[in-house]
Write a protein that holds these residues in place. Structure first.
Motif, short mmCIF file in Angstrom:
data_model
loop_
_atom_site.label_atom_id
_atom_site.label_comp_id
_atom_site.label_asym_id
_atom_site.label_seq_id
_atom_site.Cartn_x
_atom_site.Cartn_y
_atom_site.Cartn_z
N VAL A 179 0.92 -1.15 -0.10
CA VAL A 179 0.01 0.01 -0.07
C VAL A 179 0.83 1.27 -0.04
N ALA A 180 1.77 1.16 0.68
CA ALA A 180 2.96 2.46 0.69
C ALA A 180 3.43 2.60 -0.87
N LYS A 181 3.87 1.66 -1.30
CA LYS A 181 4.30 1.59 -2.55
C LYS A 181 3.39 2.05 -3.43
N LEU A 182 2.10 1.72 -3.47
CA LEU A 182 1.10 2.25 -4.19
C LEU A 182 0.69 4.09 -3.87
N ARG A 183 0.87 4.17 -2.72
CA ARG A 183 0.78 5.64 -2.33
C ARG A 183 1.84 6.63 -3.02
N ALA A 184 3.20 6.06 -2.90
CA ALA A 184 4.19 6.58 -3.71
C ALA A 184 3.80 6.53 -5.32
N ALA A 185 3.45 5.63 -5.69
CA ALA A 185 2.97 5.58 -7.21
C ALA A 185 1.92 6.83 -7.50
N ALA A 186 1.07 6.93 -6.50
CA ALA A 186 -0.21 7.75 -6.68
C ALA A 186 0.40 9.17 -6.73
N ALA A 187 1.39 9.51 -5.82
CA ALA A 187 2.07 10.73 -5.98
C ALA A 187 2.74 11.28 -7.28
N SER A 188 3.40 10.03 -7.53
CA SER A 188 4.29 10.29 -8.96
C SER A 188 3.36 10.45 -10.05
N LEU A 189 2.15 9.89 -9.98
CA LEU A 189 1.31 10.03 -11.37
C LEU A 189 0.22 11.06 -11.19
N GLY A 190 0.35 11.90 -10.11
CA GLY A 190 -0.60 12.98 -10.09
C GLY A 190 -2.13 12.36 -9.47
N VAL A 191 -2.07 11.34 -8.99
CA VAL A 191 -3.54 10.76 -8.56
C VAL A 191 -3.73 11.26 -6.99
N THR A 192 -4.84 11.66 -6.86
CA THR A 192 -5.12 12.41 -5.43
C THR A 192 -5.64 11.20 -4.86
N TRP A 193 -4.92 11.50 -3.32
CA TRP A 193 -5.31 10.30 -2.35
C TRP A 193 -5.57 11.05 -1.01
N PRO A 194 -6.85 11.43 -0.71
CA PRO A 194 -7.26 12.15 0.34
C PRO A 194 -6.82 11.30 1.38
N ASP A 195 -6.67 12.17 2.45
CA ASP A 195 -6.24 11.58 4.01
C ASP A 195 -7.55 10.63 4.43
#
Length: 474
Positions: A266-282
């Protein structure tokens, strides 16, 4: 809309069949038993007044499920009729033995290798329209929020009124002309999907690559699921969760299980989201973020490809007595069982018999109890065969389609990038997975790749003999 490209030459899938040791016929004794079983009397309980319909791909004839959705005071009623395969397959007979050899139907572009002989799977047991058929009928009442309020289960005679397909149902839904049985499908499906997201389920609407006949050749199709397909899948998931609850409460059964996503994944996916510009709300769950992504956008497709890494380790868990250590399915976000595709999957026949016995308050038949501990291994083996057949067919079509274009440059989207930490003792050259649009091919690319970006790539290899396609970054 699907993207279709015709593969000019004919493709011979026979080598793939030989490689996977797929059977090309049934033993005579199994065929004789199937022919005799086709005349099995139908159940006395008559539910033919319910106007069921089936929703399947247009060419399908092995129809496992028929549904009818309606409102009730304070909520909804889901009726889901499942082909009653166990009524036609005698325990201990040659037909049952052959279904254990096959495990499940294997699909190839030039024809499937069915679990059951077609006299049953495409005729006497299939829920074809305008004929009475034997079914195991699930009646699931939902409250206004989509929570299960009551479950009933019975053997019954049913009659489908129409064989519908996904595209037709989607068009009818969009036009407001959907048949009575499926008119509520978007409403109930969306309600169930919202509940799934709230409990942490992860649904990945990844486009599927398919190889289909097209005149004298084949076409390679990249198709995103229609909304009604996702809604229809929620009805199957609902039934599978009801079945799992029944078996866990009864202390015996067969679950489809998968561990929850690992925190590091999940942490890796969060990092991918950040690099891809995908918003991940708290506070947002993985499922909620996934459902917000556009799979047609290059960065959205790349994010979903990364999210697929969370859904690993699915299998079957049998138990009798004490409940199993793992009961949940990480993708569903709840305990879940396979009971809705007995024509195409061996395990569903036995799990359904467990549910019927438990619901009726009787002992689970010995032939079912004895089969449960053997099913996980058999299904794991046949799952691998079915997956290899699907991957092999697509890889062969890709290689044939591109064989004459080696050296050409294509524009591609980067879907995945190798993780150096997972390279092993002998790391391969840097690379990942790219997708080109025309033809619709996803394959390995060597080079330093920017995740989620579109880049030019050169086709370095396309070998039908090894079913290999490889790109390089110029």
């Amino acid at each position: 809309m699907p993207i279709k490209r015709v593969v000019a030459p004919r493709i011979d899938f026979s080598e793939l069949r030989r490689e996977l040791h797929l059977p090309d016929g049934y033993p005579d004794a199994a065929l004789a038993e199937a022919a005799e079983a086709a005349a099995t009397p139908l159940p006395a309980t008559d539910r033919t007044d319910v106007p069921f319909v089936t929703v399947d791909p247009p060419t399908s004839r092995d129809l496992d499920q028929a549904l009818h959705l309606s409102r009730r005071p304070g909520g909804y009623r889901v009726r889901y009729a499942i082909a009653d395969v166990a009524a036609y397959v005698r325990p201990g007979g040659p037909l049952e033995a052959e279904t254990w050899v096959r495990g499940q139907t294997v699909y190839l572009p030039d024809g499937k290798v069915p679990l059951h002989p077609t006299v049953l799977s495409e005729d006497a047991v299939s829920l074809l329209p305008d004929v009475d058929r034997a079914a195991v009928l699930w009646t699931i009442d939902l409250d206004a929020d989509g929570a299960i309020a009551a479950v009933e289960l019975e053997r019954a005679r049913v009659r489908s009124r129409a064989k519908l397909d996904y595209a037709g149902v989607q068009q009818a839904v969009d036009a407001g002309t959907a048949a009575e049985a499926v008119a509520l499908l978007p409403e109930i499906g969306a309600l169930l999907a919202a509940r799934a997201a709230a409990r942490g389920a992860v649904n990945l609407p990844l486009p599927e690559q398919e190889v289909e006949p097209a005149g004298d050749g084949w076409q390679l199709t990249l198709r995103a699921p229609l909304p009604v397909e996702e809604h229809n899948a929620q009805i199957s998931l609902l039934t599978g969760m009801a079945a799992a609850t029944l078996m866990l409460d009864g202390g015996v059964g067969l679950l489809r299980t998968m561990p929850p996503p690992r925190p590091e994944a999940v942490a890796k996916l969060r990092a991918a989201a950040a690099s891809l510009g995908v918003t991940w709300p708290d506070g947002a769950s993985v499922g909620a973020v996934v459902s917000s992504v556009d799979p047609a956008a290059p960065r959205g497709a790349a994010f979903l490809m990364q999210a697929a890494e969370l859904l690993r380790g699915a299998g079957y868990t049998a138990f009798d007595g004490a409940g199993p250590e793992q009961t949940g399915h990480g993708g569903v976000g709840a305990p879940y069982a396979h009971v809705t595709a007995p024509l195409r999957r061996l395990a569903d026949r036995y799990a359904t018999e467990v549910c019927l016995a438990l619901h009726e308050g009787r002992e689970v038949p010995d032939w079912v109890r004895e089969a449960l501990p053997r099913l996980p291994k058999t299904m794991a083996t046949t799952d691998r065969v079915a997956s290899a057949a699907e991957r092999g067919a697509v890889s062969l079509a890709e290689a044939v389609l591109l064989a004459h274009r080696v050296g050409e440059t294509f524009e591609a989207g980067v879907l995945d990038v190798d993780d150096p930490a997972e390279a092993g003792a002998k790391p391969r050259p840097a690379g990942g997975t790219v997708a080109i649009d025309e033809p619709a091919v996803q394959s390995r690319c060597v080079g330093e790749l920017p995740l989620g970006e579109r880049i030019p790539v050169r086709l370095a290899e396309a070998d039908p003999k090894t079913r290999t396609v490889r790109f390089e970054r110029p």
